[in-house]
Design a protein around this motif. Sequence first.
Motif, PDB file in Angstrom:
ATOM      1  N   ASN A  20      70.714-100.580  18.943  1.00 46.28           N
ATOM      2  CA  ASN A  20      70.798-101.131  20.289  1.00 46.28           C
ATOM      3  C   ASN A  20      71.678-100.292  21.204  1.00 46.28           C
ATOM      4  OD1 ASN A  20      69.170-103.317  19.588  1.00 46.28           O
ATOM      5  ND2 ASN A  20      70.914-104.425  18.768  1.00 46.28           N
ATOM      6  N   GLU A  21      72.350 -99.324  20.666  1.00 42.59           N
ATOM      7  CA  GLU A  21      73.230 -98.462  21.445  1.00 42.59           C
ATOM      8  C   GLU A  21      72.545 -97.120  21.698  1.00 42.59           C
ATOM      9  OE1 GLU A  21      76.270 -99.282  22.680  1.00 42.59           O
ATOM     10  OE2 GLU A  21      75.844-101.286  21.940  1.00 42.59           O
ATOM     11  N   PRO A  22      72.849 -96.495  22.828  1.00 38.09           N
ATOM     12  CA  PRO A  22      72.267 -95.165  23.074  1.00 38.09           C
ATOM     13  C   PRO A  22      72.878 -94.134  22.129  1.00 38.09           C
ATOM     14  CG  PRO A  22      73.852 -95.712  24.776  1.00 38.09           C
ATOM     15  CD  PRO A  22      73.698 -96.931  23.918  1.00 38.09           C
ATOM     16  N   ILE A  23      72.091 -93.121  21.823  1.00 36.84           N
ATOM     17  CA  ILE A  23      72.583 -92.044  20.969  1.00 36.84           C
ATOM     18  C   ILE A  23      73.428 -91.061  21.785  1.00 36.84           C
ATOM     19  CG2 ILE A  23      70.617 -90.488  21.196  1.00 36.84           C
ATOM     20  CD1 ILE A  23      70.886 -90.104  18.098  1.00 36.84           C
ATOM     21  N   GLY A  24      73.254 -91.114  23.118  1.00 33.50           N
ATOM     22  CA  GLY A  24      74.043 -90.249  23.995  1.00 33.50           C
ATOM     23  C   GLY A  24      74.089 -90.795  25.409  1.00 33.50           C
ATOM     24  N   VAL A  25      75.117 -90.403  26.148  1.00 25.28           N
ATOM     25  CA  VAL A  25      75.279 -90.798  27.543  1.00 25.28           C
ATOM     26  C   VAL A  25      75.554 -89.524  28.339  1.00 25.28           C
ATOM     27  CG1 VAL A  25      76.599 -92.169  29.187  1.00 25.28           C
ATOM     28  CG2 VAL A  25      76.255 -93.027  26.865  1.00 25.28           C
ATOM     29  N   ASP A  26      74.793 -89.318  29.409  1.00 19.83           N
ATOM     30  CA  ASP A  26      74.984 -88.157  30.281  1.00 19.83           C
ATOM     31  C   ASP A  26      75.537 -88.633  31.620  1.00 19.83           C
ATOM     32  OD1 ASP A  26      73.874 -86.283  28.463  1.00 19.83           O
ATOM     33  OD2 ASP A  26      71.866 -86.915  29.049  1.00 19.83           O
ATOM     34  N   TYR A  27      76.515 -87.903  32.136  1.00 27.87           N
ATOM     35  CA  TYR A  27      77.100 -88.232  33.431  1.00 27.87           C
ATOM     36  C   TYR A  27      76.861 -87.086  34.410  1.00 27.87           C
ATOM     37  CZ  TYR A  27      79.574 -91.919  30.936  1.00 27.87           C
ATOM     38  OH  TYR A  27      79.874 -93.027  30.191  1.00 27.87           O
ATOM     39  N   ASN A  28      76.661 -87.434  35.679  1.00 27.93           N
ATOM     40  CA  ASN A  28      76.516 -86.460  36.765  1.00 27.93           C
ATOM     41  C   ASN A  28      75.481 -85.386  36.447  1.00 27.93           C
ATOM     42  OD1 ASN A  28      78.512 -87.793  38.299  1.00 27.93           O
ATOM     43  ND2 ASN A  28      80.082 -86.799  37.056  1.00 27.93           N
ATOM     44  N   LEU A  29      74.261 -85.837  36.208  1.00 22.14           N
ATOM     45  CA  LEU A  29      73.162 -84.922  35.897  1.00 22.14           C
ATOM     46  C   LEU A  29      72.681 -84.200  37.151  1.00 22.14           C
ATOM     47  CD1 LEU A  29      71.031 -87.295  33.710  1.00 22.14           C
ATOM     48  CD2 LEU A  29      72.072 -85.209  32.925  1.00 22.14           C
ATOM     49  N   ASN A  30      72.359 -82.955  37.000  1.00 22.69           N
ATOM     50  CA  ASN A  30      71.712 -82.160  38.027  1.00 22.69           C
ATOM     51  C   ASN A  30      70.794 -81.180  37.298  1.00 22.69           C
ATOM     52  OD1 ASN A  30      70.886 -80.675  40.201  1.00 22.69           O
ATOM     53  ND2 ASN A  30      72.931 -80.225  40.956  1.00 22.69           N
ATOM     54  N   LEU A  31      69.610 -81.679  36.926  1.00 28.02           N
ATOM     55  CA  LEU A  31      68.675 -80.889  36.124  1.00 28.02           C
ATOM     56  C   LEU A  31      67.630 -80.228  37.011  1.00 28.02           C
ATOM     57  CD1 LEU A  31      68.026 -83.517  33.317  1.00 28.02           C
ATOM     58  CD2 LEU A  31      69.554 -81.554  33.202  1.00 28.02           C
ATOM     59  N   LYS A  32      67.408 -78.970  36.781  1.00 28.05           N
ATOM     60  CA  LYS A  32      66.394 -78.229  37.533  1.00 28.05           C
ATOM     61  C   LYS A  32      65.258 -77.869  36.577  1.00 28.05           C
ATOM     62  CE  LYS A  32      69.588 -76.210  40.902  1.00 28.05           C
ATOM     63  NZ  LYS A  32      69.981 -77.400  41.456  1.00 28.05           N
ATOM     64  N   TYR A  33      64.033 -78.209  36.991  1.00 23.96           N
ATOM     65  CA  TYR A  33      62.842 -77.876  36.222  1.00 23.96           C
ATOM     66  C   TYR A  33      62.179 -76.682  36.885  1.00 23.96           C
ATOM     67  CZ  TYR A  33      63.495 -82.540  34.311  1.00 23.96           C
ATOM     68  OH  TYR A  33      64.029 -83.649  33.725  1.00 23.96           O
ATOM     69  N   THR A  34      61.830 -75.694  36.073  1.00 20.65           N
ATOM     70  CA  THR A  34      61.209 -74.499  36.632  1.00 20.65           C
ATOM     71  C   THR A  34      59.812 -74.311  36.066  1.00 20.65           C
ATOM     72  OG1 THR A  34      62.187 -73.100  34.915  1.00 20.65           O
ATOM     73  CG2 THR A  34      63.429 -73.330  36.972  1.00 20.65           C
ATOM     74  N   ASP A  35      58.975 -73.656  36.857  1.00 18.31           N
ATOM     75  CA  ASP A  35      57.627 -73.314  36.442  1.00 18.31           C
ATOM     76  C   ASP A  35      57.375 -71.897  36.919  1.00 18.31           C
ATOM     77  OD1 ASP A  35      55.000 -73.246  35.671  1.00 18.31           O
ATOM     78  OD2 ASP A  35      54.281 -74.567  37.267  1.00 18.31           O
ATOM     79  N   SER A  36      57.222 -70.985  35.989  1.00 18.14           N
ATOM     80  CA  SER A  36      57.004 -69.567  36.305  1.00 18.14           C
ATOM     81  C   SER A  36      58.121 -69.002  37.185  1.00 18.14           C
ATOM     82  CB  SER A  36      55.648 -69.364  36.981  1.00 18.14           C
ATOM     83  OG  SER A  36      54.615 -69.888  36.181  1.00 18.14           O
ATOM     84  N   GLY A  37      59.353 -69.391  36.895  1.00 19.15           N
ATOM     85  CA  GLY A  37      60.505 -68.868  37.623  1.00 19.15           C
ATOM     86  C   GLY A  37      60.792 -69.564  38.943  1.00 19.15           C
ATOM     87  N   ARG A  38      59.959 -70.518  39.331  1.00 22.73           N
ATOM     88  CA  ARG A  38      60.126 -71.252  40.585  1.00 22.73           C
ATOM     89  C   ARG A  38      60.610 -72.657  40.278  1.00 22.73           C
ATOM     90  NH1 ARG A  38      57.215 -74.965  42.982  1.00 22.73           N
ATOM     91  NH2 ARG A  38      55.486 -74.835  41.549  1.00 22.73           N
ATOM     92  N   VAL A  39      61.621 -73.151  41.012  1.00 23.76           N
ATOM     93  CA  VAL A  39      62.097 -74.513  40.819  1.00 23.76           C
ATOM     94  C   VAL A  39      61.002 -75.471  41.287  1.00 23.76           C
ATOM     95  CG1 VAL A  39      63.813 -76.236  41.494  1.00 23.76           C
ATOM     96  CG2 VAL A  39      64.527 -73.891  41.063  1.00 23.76           C
ATOM     97  N   SER A  40      60.538 -76.327  40.372  1.00 23.67           N
ATOM     98  CA  SER A  40      59.481 -77.274  40.725  1.00 23.67           C
ATOM     99  C   SER A  40      60.030 -78.687  40.934  1.00 23.67           C
ATOM    100  CB  SER A  40      58.395 -77.294  39.651  1.00 23.67           C
ATOM    101  OG  SER A  40      58.952 -77.649  38.405  1.00 23.67           O
ATOM    102  N   ALA A  41      61.211 -78.965  40.360  1.00 25.55           N
ATOM    103  CA  ALA A  41      61.822 -80.278  40.544  1.00 25.55           C
ATOM    104  C   ALA A  41      63.309 -80.196  40.266  1.00 25.55           C
ATOM    105  CB  ALA A  41      61.176 -81.291  39.623  1.00 25.55           C
ATOM    106  N   ASN A  42      64.051 -81.100  40.898  1.00 29.69           N
ATOM    107  CA  ASN A  42      65.488 -81.199  40.695  1.00 29.69           C
ATOM    108  C   ASN A  42      65.825 -82.682  40.529  1.00 29.69           C
ATOM    109  OD1 ASN A  42      68.194 -80.516  40.531  1.00 29.69           O
ATOM    110  ND2 ASN A  42      68.476 -80.498  42.731  1.00 29.69           N
ATOM    111  N   LEU A  43      66.332 -83.050  39.369  1.00 26.74           N
ATOM    112  CA  LEU A  43      66.671 -84.430  39.052  1.00 26.74           C
ATOM    113  C   LEU A  43      68.177 -84.614  39.162  1.00 26.74           C
ATOM    114  CD1 LEU A  43      65.726 -87.219  37.744  1.00 26.74           C
ATOM    115  CD2 LEU A  43      66.537 -86.207  35.619  1.00 26.74           C
ATOM    116  N   ILE A  44      68.592 -85.620  39.942  1.00 27.49           N
ATOM    117  CA  ILE A  44      70.014 -85.897  40.132  1.00 27.49           C
ATOM    118  C   ILE A  44      70.258 -87.365  39.788  1.00 27.49           C
ATOM    119  CG2 ILE A  44      71.905 -85.973  41.810  1.00 27.49           C
ATOM    120  CD1 ILE A  44      70.273 -83.823  43.394  1.00 27.49           C
ATOM    121  N   SER A  45      71.257 -87.603  38.932  1.00 30.32           N
ATOM    122  CA  SER A  45      71.615 -88.969  38.546  1.00 30.32           C
ATOM    123  C   SER A  45      73.072 -88.984  38.096  1.00 30.32           C
ATOM    124  CB  SER A  45      70.713 -89.469  37.428  1.00 30.32           C
ATOM    125  OG  SER A  45      71.066 -90.788  37.059  1.00 30.32           O
ATOM    126  N   THR A  46      73.744 -90.107  38.324  1.00 25.43           N
ATOM    127  CA  THR A  46      75.143 -90.197  37.915  1.00 25.43           C
ATOM    128  C   THR A  46      75.313 -90.621  36.463  1.00 25.43           C
ATOM    129  OG1 THR A  46      75.292 -92.444  38.783  1.00 25.43           O
ATOM    130  CG2 THR A  46      75.981 -90.660  40.241  1.00 25.43           C
TER     131      THR A  46
END
Length: 184
Positions: free
Chosen positions: A39-65
């Motif tokens: 029932n508990e998470p295996i991990g907790v991430d804080y202040n996420l700023n993930l960038k997804y790339t496709d062929s060297g180009r940023v296709s998405a940027n995910l931001i969450s606290t």
Amino acid sequence: MKKHFTYRIFNIVTVFTVAMFFSCNDSLKQVQKLGISENEPIGVDYNLNLKYTDSGRVSANLISTKALDYSNRDFPFREFVDGVELDVFDEKNQKSVVLADYAIVYSETGLIDMQNNVVITTHDNRVLKTDQLYYDQKNEWLYTNKAVSFKSEQDLINGHGFDSNTKFTNAEVLEVTGIITLEE
């Protein structure tokens, strides 16, 4: 007689040892789960700023606290409890923004469930507002059966339900309850 007794002891010890090995069948997953409640998470991430790339180009940027990782479950998922902002960039680097107060990403199905104050603003200023929106990543499809407000280029459409591809080229408000034509 002593030799016969020694063989009996050796056979008894062998039987117990073999029985012990076969009775202990803990798999690696069970050992890894020791001390971790399902029932508990295996991990907790804080202040996420993930960038997804496709062929060297940023296709998405995910931001969450804050994100909780439940990949230890039989049906793994990742939960964004404090909201999420997703900036999506198309081939021409035009940005669309997705906001939600809460989101769950289901790893196995590729389904994303966004909830509470969901707002999508496209690069060409179309705006979708609802309380819950699903995104099927595999089929690149957005849908809901909740109340929606969709502002297109010329109309503000209210209704219950929405279907569209990710580019909004065939966006459709279902069960329309009102249309307001906007002046240019």
